[in-house]
Design an enzyme around this catalytic site. Sequence first.
Site, PDB file in Angstrom:
ATOM      1  N   SER A   1      -5.513   3.359   4.417  1.00  0.00           N
ATOM      2  CA  SER A   1      -5.200   2.328   3.425  1.00  0.00           C
ATOM      3  C   SER A   1      -6.459   1.618   2.928  1.00  0.00           C
ATOM      4  O   SER A   1      -6.452   0.401   2.719  1.00  0.00           O
ATOM      5  CB  SER A   1      -4.198   1.320   3.992  1.00  0.00           C
ATOM      6  OG  SER A   1      -3.227   0.998   3.035  1.00  0.00           O
TER       7      SER A   1
ATOM      8  N   LYS B   1       3.041   6.691   5.339  1.00  0.00           N
ATOM      9  CA  LYS B   1       2.207   5.673   4.697  1.00  0.00           C
ATOM     10  C   LYS B   1       2.743   4.306   5.082  1.00  0.00           C
ATOM     11  O   LYS B   1       3.947   4.055   5.037  1.00  0.00           O
ATOM     12  CB  LYS B   1       2.216   5.819   3.180  1.00  0.00           C
ATOM     13  CG  LYS B   1       1.272   4.829   2.474  1.00  0.00           C
ATOM     14  CD  LYS B   1      -0.177   5.209   2.707  1.00  0.00           C
ATOM     15  CE  LYS B   1      -1.150   4.079   2.364  1.00  0.00           C
ATOM     16  NZ  LYS B   1      -1.249   3.064   3.438  1.00  0.00           N
TER      17      LYS B   1
ATOM     18  N   SER C   1       0.786  -1.236   0.000  1.00  0.00           N
ATOM     19  CA  SER C   1       0.000   0.000   0.000  1.00  0.00           C
ATOM     20  C   SER C   1       0.818   1.286   0.000  1.00  0.00           C
ATOM     21  O   SER C   1       0.234   2.378  -0.057  1.00  0.00           O
ATOM     22  CB  SER C   1      -0.955   0.012   1.202  1.00  0.00           C
ATOM     23  OG  SER C   1      -2.009  -0.900   0.994  1.00  0.00           O
TER      24      SER C   1
ATOM     25  N   LYS D   1      -0.186   3.645  -2.666  1.00  0.00           N
ATOM     26  CA  LYS D   1      -1.273   4.630  -2.618  1.00  0.00           C
ATOM     27  C   LYS D   1      -0.768   6.076  -2.605  1.00  0.00           C
ATOM     28  O   LYS D   1      -1.539   6.990  -2.921  1.00  0.00           O
ATOM     29  CB  LYS D   1      -2.166   4.358  -1.402  1.00  0.00           C
ATOM     30  CG  LYS D   1      -2.941   3.037  -1.503  1.00  0.00           C
ATOM     31  CD  LYS D   1      -3.869   2.844  -0.320  1.00  0.00           C
ATOM     32  CE  LYS D   1      -4.740   1.600  -0.463  1.00  0.00           C
ATOM     33  NZ  LYS D   1      -4.062   0.365  -0.087  1.00  0.00           N
TER      34      LYS D   1
END
Length: 275
Positions: free
Chosen positions: A118, A225, A61, A64
Amino acid sequence: MRIACALALALLCCATAQAGASKFVGLGGNPGLRSASALILDAEGNIIYGKDTETVRSIASITKLMTAMVVLDAGLDLDESITITREDRDTVRLTGSRLDYGATLSRREMIMLAVMSSENRAAAALGRTFPGGMDAFVAAMNAKAKSLGMVHSRFADPAGLRTENLSTASDLARMVAAADDYPLITEAGTTQRLEVRPYTRRGPLTYGNTNRLLKNEKWDIALSKTGYINEAGRCLVMKANIEGEELSIVLLNSFGKLTPFGDSNRLRKWLLAGT
């Protein structure tokens, strides 16, 4: 006189260089990080610590961040409503979602949920509603990576569910630096909780940030993140201020749910001990 002036100028240049240099560069010892790849850079891009920085790995992820940048680069209406459909379901890993079919949020809220919590369906919906659809979106992701000099990176879907989302610690440091220029991404990466109302006949949903370090008062985080799939291990990227210096932190492929956060704390301890 000329010699004196030259000496004074040399001393001034030396002092300026020292003033701009990170106090963390050149530290001795080893932080003992358990992540397979790690890279720590100062604000000027100087390497403070590196470990296996050029190995290509799945990034889950962390993808993203690229998704959010591509959407924002396109200048799409952030207030436009996007509705989740069956096309947004995860057919790769069969993960669930609190956004049922019919859930409707603004594009801005979808970006927030994709980055901070997420949310896979939010990320998929962002790609699906891109001009030209999903294929055009993935192509734009890879074009953006190329423009950033991420020469060892490849993107295959907006959520990071596919193993083919690949990068290196060095390339991700470039991506983190670029993402830091987008206020909505930094907001999303540092927002601890967000309440949204995707349904007209139900109550609100409250989402939390996947980076638990945001709750730690010792950390001053400007962007973050997390990521995880089996093939990628636990991953974490951040921009953080430590002792007045902005650092970029990339941690990839660690085992154990809390290992990236443990590595971050080990890193911080190592940095502070060496100053």
